[in-house]
Write a protein that holds these residues in place. Structure first.
Motif, PDB file in Angstrom:
ATOM      1  N   TYR A 102       7.787 -10.681   3.909  1.00  0.00           N
ATOM      2  CA  TYR A 102       7.297  -9.488   3.206  1.00  0.00           C
ATOM      3  C   TYR A 102       7.496  -8.235   4.057  1.00  0.00           C
ATOM      4  O   TYR A 102       7.989  -7.201   3.583  1.00  0.00           O
ATOM      5  CB  TYR A 102       5.818  -9.692   2.876  1.00  0.00           C
ATOM      6  N   LYS A 103       7.127  -8.355   5.326  1.00  0.00           N
ATOM      7  CA  LYS A 103       7.216  -7.193   6.216  1.00  0.00           C
ATOM      8  C   LYS A 103       8.669  -6.838   6.560  1.00  0.00           C
ATOM      9  O   LYS A 103       9.012  -5.657   6.667  1.00  0.00           O
ATOM     10  CB  LYS A 103       6.403  -7.463   7.476  1.00  0.00           C
ATOM     11  N   ASP A 163       7.841  -7.567  -3.990  1.00  0.00           N
ATOM     12  CA  ASP A 163       6.920  -8.291  -4.872  1.00  0.00           C
ATOM     13  C   ASP A 163       7.249  -9.786  -4.872  1.00  0.00           C
ATOM     14  O   ASP A 163       6.349 -10.626  -4.792  1.00  0.00           O
ATOM     15  CB  ASP A 163       7.020  -7.731  -6.289  1.00  0.00           C
ATOM     16  N   THR A 164       8.532 -10.125  -4.953  1.00  0.00           N
ATOM     17  CA  THR A 164       8.944 -11.526  -4.973  1.00  0.00           C
ATOM     18  C   THR A 164       8.597 -12.222  -3.672  1.00  0.00           C
ATOM     19  O   THR A 164       8.085 -13.350  -3.665  1.00  0.00           O
ATOM     20  CB  THR A 164      10.465 -11.619  -5.236  1.00  0.00           C
ATOM     21  N   GLY A 174       5.136  -4.085  -5.899  1.00  0.00           N
ATOM     22  CA  GLY A 174       4.247  -4.951  -5.128  1.00  0.00           C
ATOM     23  C   GLY A 174       3.980  -4.505  -3.709  1.00  0.00           C
ATOM     24  O   GLY A 174       3.440  -5.273  -2.896  1.00  0.00           O
ATOM     25  N   LEU A 175       4.324  -3.252  -3.367  1.00  0.00           N
ATOM     26  CA  LEU A 175       4.144  -2.771  -1.992  1.00  0.00           C
ATOM     27  C   LEU A 175       2.728  -2.249  -1.778  1.00  0.00           C
ATOM     28  O   LEU A 175       2.263  -1.367  -2.492  1.00  0.00           O
ATOM     29  CB  LEU A 175       5.155  -1.665  -1.698  1.00  0.00           C
ATOM     30  N   ARG A 176       2.039  -2.797  -0.814  1.00  0.00           N
ATOM     31  CA  ARG A 176       0.689  -2.344  -0.448  1.00  0.00           C
ATOM     32  C   ARG A 176       0.781  -1.097   0.423  1.00  0.00           C
ATOM     33  O   ARG A 176       1.678  -0.971   1.258  1.00  0.00           O
ATOM     34  CB  ARG A 176      -0.049  -3.438   0.328  1.00  0.00           C
ATOM     35  N   HIS A 215       5.648 -15.762  -0.269  1.00  0.00           N
ATOM     36  CA  HIS A 215       5.263 -15.978   1.133  1.00  0.00           C
ATOM     37  C   HIS A 215       3.972 -15.270   1.547  1.00  0.00           C
ATOM     38  O   HIS A 215       3.517 -15.465   2.656  1.00  0.00           O
ATOM     39  CB  HIS A 215       6.404 -15.505   2.049  1.00  0.00           C
ATOM     40  N   ARG A 216       3.427 -14.410   0.665  1.00  0.00           N
ATOM     41  CA  ARG A 216       2.211 -13.634   0.898  1.00  0.00           C
ATOM     42  C   ARG A 216       2.500 -12.376   1.744  1.00  0.00           C
ATOM     43  O   ARG A 216       3.427 -12.360   2.558  1.00  0.00           O
ATOM     44  CB  ARG A 216       1.112 -14.477   1.563  1.00  0.00           C
ATOM     45  N   PRO A 217       1.694 -11.322   1.534  1.00  0.00           N
ATOM     46  CA  PRO A 217       1.970 -10.037   2.201  1.00  0.00           C
ATOM     47  C   PRO A 217       1.861 -10.058   3.721  1.00  0.00           C
ATOM     48  O   PRO A 217       2.366  -9.161   4.376  1.00  0.00           O
ATOM     49  CB  PRO A 217       0.910  -9.108   1.597  1.00  0.00           C
ATOM     50  N   SER A 218       1.194 -11.063   4.267  1.00  0.00           N
ATOM     51  CA  SER A 218       1.079 -11.127   5.728  1.00  0.00           C
ATOM     52  C   SER A 218       2.286 -11.802   6.366  1.00  0.00           C
ATOM     53  O   SER A 218       2.377 -11.880   7.600  1.00  0.00           O
ATOM     54  CB  SER A 218      -0.191 -11.897   6.109  1.00  0.00           C
TER      55      SER A 218
END
Length: 931
Positions: free
Chosen positions: A227-228, A214-215, A53-55, A220-223
């Protein structure tokens, strides 16, 4: 009629299944000879790290302070290895992404539905070709490669699936578990001589599957900060693992590292479609056999990413996701996976030109082997005079290219060898696609002929049995000629013989033989066809053209709404003006005004963002309060009526009001708990499931009076819908229900205006299975509009708040009141029920329309069936097998959606009848005790 609907359902299942034989067939072939590069490989072992799930942009970009989130990975890019973008294909899901990475081929779309853990087809993979493979990570990914491997050399270490909790306090523990277990494994290898000797073998692979990113993205969404921060944790973990490998193997320089992702993620925390945020994944490689960083002044890429990432001076090397499998195979010197369609990215290799040329030749021979097997299979299954070979890669052309390549190899013109091999690979891949789709046109024609025949037969049945369009009882009915039956029997025998001698699959017999009885049934009604033509010739031409134009325009608006949701807004706006063009405005001004108001209000929803919205619990609470006000209004009206059923009805409505209040509390409480990272409270989960279960039963306790039953259904379904809502969509079923209520009123006014029957009060109408057949009337032209309204409202229910072309437009957060632990099938079922609730509201309203207009559900349903089938046929022609993978996937999805709607309409109709007509009574208690 029951037999007709059973046959119709069967025929639609066949048409639906045909798309899987035509477009969703597996690309795999078996029987190829393994190909291996005849030179020593640069690496003894490979470490594959997949950050699920990593952008790409989130990894490479700098934060607001100008600092990198992954200092170790960035240091690799600048000082040790090569980097680029790995372009994935649709569907951007974990299973097909890992298959592309590790096996080198793009699995057909239907494999996503076959399961994440199991391996439904046998395919070769890098792990299977390795000497040993050790893998750590999710139980949803690792087993499918272990089960697909021959022998016992792929070892998996997975954590419990319950760890994959989107509501957990810290999802980074999924990655920490992997890093810790890898360290423990190598610590144990120092003490275990057998294990120590195994990990020191050549051609070994270590696979680390990291699911935390990914989880956190889903939750929590990529932003989000979570996630970060997870990216930083992964970067630290990778740094420790690399250091550990160097220490364990004495820094022998024989370890190659690949860091990448299976797919990206949208800004709203989902994946599955073809948005760049989902298809652009990072690829960073370093270690044995990998080229060092290359400084450049200009790059071939025109996007703005490089400047944003401040990596414009380091050469970027992009690949397709399937290209990574041959790269890894060449690094450790194992045979390329047999079904791989990836092209070796030689620009990543730090080796001699001879090694690159030999590796490319091996790659070309491996793909050519697949082409030969595929061609042989198709040639053997086709009559010689009907077989058309792929002209770009004839046997002579194959030999010519290979002869030239070996000649250049002897002359040490290695760049020419690489060029020729790429040309051969390109032709072989086109040839594979050609033979893979060889029967597509033939099957498509068969399905279309059957489709047109079915639509024709259903239309003739309506005209013959349910309308006054043709009615000449004095005319004797001619019986069909025996010659007609004999002709169709002969055609069927010829089709069977044709398929038999070509050894076609049994499904081909179904698709090719089905049109035979359908068209026989059509031509048996030649008398009806003749009378229809005669009647149409006497019909005013301008009026006939006008009806056809409006009908065609309506169908096109429905079709276009699948591509552009604003077409629904245009249609609803047109609906709003309907009372003014039919003089209904003068007869029922208040009803007409309400119809117009709610049509325009509902028209706003398709203009709102389908995805990318942030959770707004205040809108869910607002929807709940509006539902409570509605239920309060219903209760007050019941009390004023003073009927015998008041006490029982009050109890039902009080239960439903309690469900609404509990739903609002659970939504607010769950959102607050997850925001504090305290997980999903167990009481909330129990209440949510209880409300869902009761929503099927409580409406059956209410009165079967039309208005009261519809209100009861709305209240029960809204309680569940609130639990599945995260924002403005909670208001959608409420507005839709109000419009449906006034639709019922408008249709009653329309019927009275046409003089068909006297108007009955809606309060006096009862839902009942035992409806008097004598009250049913024949179909009129205005009933086509009623059927079109139903189809339009069903499409609006589908697209009103979501883009059904891909499941990725539905927010996983919508199921968090029920569960947060990853369970794809349960989560998918809950989201599907959320989609079906607006459908069910429309179907219940349609039941009321049929009752108030005294029209048989069977006759009106036939028109709906024809409209849906015309749309499905339209989408069948729009299916693509070229262009972007998003276009291909979307075009197939549209056909599947319309066909599913046609099939499920039968079940929805039955469920709506059950909800509207069935009555449960509370026994054993006197009514005085019910309140």
């Amino acid at each position: 009629m029951l037999l007709f609907f059973a046959l119709g359902l069967l025929i639609h299942f066949v048409f639906f299944a045909s798309i899987f034989d035509i477009y969703f067939t597996s690309p795999l072939v078996h029987g190829m000879t393994p190909q291996i590069t005849p030179l020593p490989p640069p690496a003894k072992r490979l470490v594959l790290i997949v950050a699920d799930g990593l952008r790409a942009d989130t990894l490479y970009e700098l934060d607001e302070n100008g600092n990198t989130r992954a200092p170790f990975i960035r240091n690799i890019i600048m000082h040790e290895g090569s980097w680029g973008i790995s372009h994935t294909r649709v569907p951007t899901e974990s299973r097909p992404g890992h298959v592309a990475l590790i096996a080198g081929f793009y699995e057909d779309v239907s494999a996503v539905a076959k399961g994440w853990k199991e391996n439904p087809v046998e395919f070769d993979s890098l792990f299977n070709e390795s000497k040993y493979t050790w893998s750590w990570g999710s139980p949803d990914i690792l087993p499918m490669f272990a089960k697909g491997a021959s022998g016992d050399h792929v070892y998996t270490y997975s954590y419990n699936a319950e760890r994959e909790d989107f509501g957990s306090q810290d999802a980074t523990k999924l990655d920490s578990w992997v890093f810790d277990n890898v360290k423990d494994f190598f610590h144990a290898a120092r003490k275990n001589q057998t294990l120590f000797s195994k990990v020191n073998e050549e051609k070994t692979v270590f696979f680390l599957h990291l699911l935390g990113i990914d989880t956190n993205g889903h939750a929590h969404r990529p932003s989000s900060r979570e996630y970060k921060d997870n990216i930083k944790k992964v970067d630290d973990g990778v740094k420790e693992i690399v250091s550990m490998f160097k220490h364990f193997y004495g820094n022998d320089g024989k370890t190659a590292f690949i860091f990448t992702s299976d797919h990206g993620m949208t800004a709203w925390g989902s994946h599955g479609a073809g948005h760049p945020s989902e298809t652009l994944t990072p690829l960073v490689t370093w270690g044995a056999g990998i080229k060092y960083p290359q400084k450049v002044s200009a790059q071939q890429f025109n996007d703005e990413f490089l400047k944003e990432w401040r990596l414009e001076n380091w050469k970027r090397r992009d690949v397709n996701q399937a290209d990574i499998a041959p790269l890894m195979a060449s690094l450790i010197g194992v045979p390329f996976p047999l079904n791989s369609v990836g092209t070796l990215p030689v620009d990543y290799l730090n080796n001699t030109d001879l090694f690159k040329a030999e590796s490319m030749l091996t790659n070309a021979l491996q793909i050519l082997e697949q082409f030969k097997v595929k061609m042989t299979q198709k040639k053997e299954a086709t009559l010689p005079f009907l077989f058309t070979p792929f002209k770009l890669l004839s046997e002579s052309e194959q030999l010519n290219i290979l002869r030239k390549a070996r000649s250049f190899m002897k002359q040490k013109q290695f760049a020419e060898v690489v060029y020729l091999c790429k040309k051969l690979i390109d032709c072989a891949l086109k040839g594979l696609s050609y033979y893979h789709t060889y029967d597509r046109f033939f099957l498509g024609i068969s399905v279309v002929i059957g489709f047109v025949g079915w639509i024709s037969y259903a239309s003739l049945l309506i005209i013959k049995s349910h309308s006054n369009f043709i009615r000449d009882v004095s005319k004797p009915v001619k019986k069909p000629n025996h010659l007609l039956a004999s002709s169709f029997v002969a055609i069927g025998v010829l089709v069977i013989f044709f398929l038999l001698i070509q050894a076609c699959p049994w499904t081909y017999y179904v698709y090719c033989l089905l049109p035979v009885p359908i068209w026989y049934a059509v031509l048996r009604e030649f008398q009806v066809i003749q009378d229809l033509v005669t009647s149409l010739l006497t019909f005013p031409l301008s009026q006939l053209v006008g009806y056809l134009f409006i009908f065609t325009l309506g169908i096109e608006v429905l079709v276009l709404s699948f591509f552009h949701r604003y077409m629904l807004t245009a249609g609803l706006t047109a609906f709003a003006t309907w009372p003014f063009f039919t003089h209904l405005w003068t007869r029922a001004k208040i009803t007409s005004f309400c119809w117009t108001f709610f049509s325009l209000l509902l028209a706003v929803f398709p203009l709102m963002p389908v995805v990318g919205r942030k959770p707004d619990i205040s809108l869910v609470m607002s929807a709940g309060l509006l539902v409570l006000l509605l239920s309060l209004f219903v209760v007050i009206s019941l009390i004023k009526r003073k009927t015998n059923l008041v006490e029982e009805e009050l109890l039902v409505y009080l239960l439903q009001m309690l469900s609404i209040v509990l739903s609002m509390y659970v939504v607010y409480s769950t959102h607050s708990s997850l925001f504090k990272k305290q997980g999903l409270p167990l009481p909330n989960q129990i209440v949510s499931w209880a409300i869902l279960a009761s929503s099927f039963v409580v409406p059956l306790l209410s009165s079967t009076a039309l208005i009261q039953r519809l209100c009861s259904i709305l209240l029960s379904l809204m309680a569940t819908y609130l639990l599945l809502s995260t924002g403005y969509e909670a208001l959608f079923p409420l507005v839709l229900s109000f419009l449906m209520f006034f639709w019922i009123h408008m249709e009653q006014e329309t019927l009275q205006q046409s003089g068909v029957s006297c108007k009955r009060q809606l309060n006096s109408i009862q839902f009942s299975y035992n409806t008097d057949i004598a009250q049913f009337r024949q179909l009129h032209l205005d009933d086509i509009r009623r059927a079109f309204f139903l189809v339009f409202f069903l499409v609006t229910a589908f697209f009103g708040t979501g883009n059904i072309a891909s499941i990725n437009s539905f927010d996983l957060a919508s199921v968090y009141c029920f569960l947060t632990v990853f369970n794809p099938f349960m989560m998918g079922a809950l989201m599907m029920w959320k989609i079906l609730i607006p459908f069910l509201l429309v179907m219940c309203a349609f039941e009321a329309v049929q009752l108030t207009t005294q029209l048989s559900s069977k006759s009106l349903f036939l028109i709906v069936l024809i409209i849906s089938d015309i749309m499905a046929l339209h989408f069948f022609f729009l299916v693509k097998d070229y262009g972007s993978w998003l276009d291909i996937g979307t075009s197939i999805s549209h056909y599947v959606i319309v066909m599913s709607m046609t099939i499920f309409l039968v079940f929805l109709n039955g469920l709506a009848q059950l909800l509207t007509t069935k009555k449960l009574t509370l026994y054993g208690k006197p009514k005085s005790h019910l309140v």
